[in-house]
Design a protein around this motif. Sequence first.
Motif, PDB file in Angstrom:
ATOM      1  N   THR A  97       0.800  -1.227   0.000  1.00  0.00           N
ATOM      2  CA  THR A  97       0.000   0.000   0.000  1.00  0.00           C
ATOM      3  C   THR A  97       0.838   1.284   0.000  1.00  0.00           C
ATOM      4  OG1 THR A  97      -1.738  -1.204   1.087  1.00  0.00           O
ATOM      5  CG2 THR A  97      -1.869   1.175   1.241  1.00  0.00           C
ATOM      6  N   ASP A  98       2.040   1.240   0.558  1.00  0.00           N
ATOM      7  CA  ASP A  98       2.873   2.453   0.511  1.00  0.00           C
ATOM      8  C   ASP A  98       3.109   2.872  -0.938  1.00  0.00           C
ATOM      9  OD1 ASP A  98       3.318   2.743   3.369  1.00  0.00           O
ATOM     10  OD2 ASP A  98       4.504   0.909   3.192  1.00  0.00           O
ATOM     11  N   GLU A 119      -7.576   2.052   2.019  1.00  0.00           N
ATOM     12  CA  GLU A 119      -6.624   1.233   2.786  1.00  0.00           C
ATOM     13  C   GLU A 119      -7.342   0.562   3.963  1.00  0.00           C
ATOM     14  OE1 GLU A 119      -3.705   3.566   4.917  1.00  0.00           O
ATOM     15  OE2 GLU A 119      -2.260   1.919   4.915  1.00  0.00           O
ATOM     16  N   GLN A 120      -8.115   1.367   4.714  1.00  0.00           N
ATOM     17  CA  GLN A 120      -8.828   0.821   5.881  1.00  0.00           C
ATOM     18  C   GLN A 120      -9.852  -0.216   5.455  1.00  0.00           C
ATOM     19  OE1 GLN A 120     -10.656   4.144   7.787  1.00  0.00           O
ATOM     20  NE2 GLN A 120      -9.017   4.352   9.297  1.00  0.00           N
ATOM     21  N   GLN A 123      -7.893  -3.392   3.990  1.00  0.00           N
ATOM     22  CA  GLN A 123      -6.942  -4.112   4.838  1.00  0.00           C
ATOM     23  C   GLN A 123      -7.502  -4.480   6.207  1.00  0.00           C
ATOM     24  OE1 GLN A 123      -3.574  -1.592   2.628  1.00  0.00           O
ATOM     25  NE2 GLN A 123      -2.935  -2.245   4.670  1.00  0.00           N
ATOM     26  N   GLN A 127      -1.499  -4.651   8.537  1.00  0.00           N
ATOM     27  CA  GLN A 127      -0.398  -3.804   8.059  1.00  0.00           C
ATOM     28  C   GLN A 127       0.878  -4.639   8.069  1.00  0.00           C
ATOM     29  OE1 GLN A 127      -0.168  -0.898   6.768  1.00  0.00           O
ATOM     30  NE2 GLN A 127      -2.075   0.150   7.300  1.00  0.00           N
ATOM     31  N   THR A 131       8.548  -2.622   6.724  1.00  0.00           N
ATOM     32  CA  THR A 131       8.630  -2.210   5.326  1.00  0.00           C
ATOM     33  C   THR A 131      10.034  -1.681   5.066  1.00  0.00           C
ATOM     34  OG1 THR A 131       6.275  -1.682   5.209  1.00  0.00           O
ATOM     35  CG2 THR A 131       7.703  -0.590   3.595  1.00  0.00           C
ATOM     36  N   ARG A 179       7.585   1.329  11.516  1.00  0.00           N
ATOM     37  CA  ARG A 179       7.345   0.248  10.548  1.00  0.00           C
ATOM     38  C   ARG A 179       8.264   0.342   9.337  1.00  0.00           C
ATOM     39  NH1 ARG A 179       4.267   0.059   5.819  1.00  0.00           N
ATOM     40  NH2 ARG A 179       3.084   1.964   6.256  1.00  0.00           N
TER      41      ARG A 179
END
Length: 212
Positions: A97-98, A119-120, A123, A127, A131, A179
């Motif tokens: 997603t990034d 995203e919410q 997903q 998460q 990364t 992250r």
Amino acid sequence: MTLRGRFITFEGIDGAGKSTHIEAVAEVLRAQGTPVLLTREPGGTPLAEKLRELFLHEPMDALTEALLVFAARLDHLHTRIAPALAAGTTVLCDRFTDATFAYQGAGRGFDLAVLATLEQWVQQGIQPDLTLWFDVPPAVAAQRRTAAREPDRMEREAEAFFERVRSGYAARCAAAPGRIVRIDADAELSVVRAAVLEALDRISGRAEPGDA
Ligand SMILES: Nc1ncnc2c1ncn2[C@@H]1O[C@H](COP(=O)(O)OP(=O)(O)OP(=O)(O)O)[C@@H](O)[C@H]1O
Ligand SMILES: [Mg+2]
């Protein structure tokens, strides 16, 4: 380094070195006996790979790009990633997603709040645990790509586009420093590889109870 059931994503502009290093990490983990699922986005399932072909080769606007990539992600998450994590497999994913925030958000200028909603929605709280952001100047990445292959729809974008994508990754990194680890990818392969292994060691300390 013990990693079980971890979700690790590899990010960065085209030509940064993601695919090179994801293969190396998979080899290291497998040699240690860790079950690994090596996958990529968009893609990773029969449906999502079809969507990837459309995404990479058909002209479309930024909203269509974002919806396609999240549609592919939903299928990938439900049918491959979540079951693998539940089974204790370490999932290594080439982009996630990034990349959507960096390319469709920062690169194309698409609404970040809409991306956050998608995203919410898609997903449901899943998460990556870690990364790795392979950061490299666009000119260096372009040189590596030219040497390696024919460009796809994204790769034909101008350097200014990749500068915006890079700043999109920087913003994501600043917003989730626990992250996302920035890897200086403008270095010799062996130096980058050492940085990657060091970053992986950071999460191997966070073992779940019951981990070997
Ligand atoms: N540190 C490095 N130094 C020199 N060449 C590199 C380095 N890292 C990767 N390369 C080379 O650059 C090219 C692109 O690398 P790679 O395919 O891993 O990038 P990528 O991030 O996966 O790109 P894409 O997003 O387009 O798939 C390859 O030919 C690879 O061998
Ligand atoms: Mg690649």
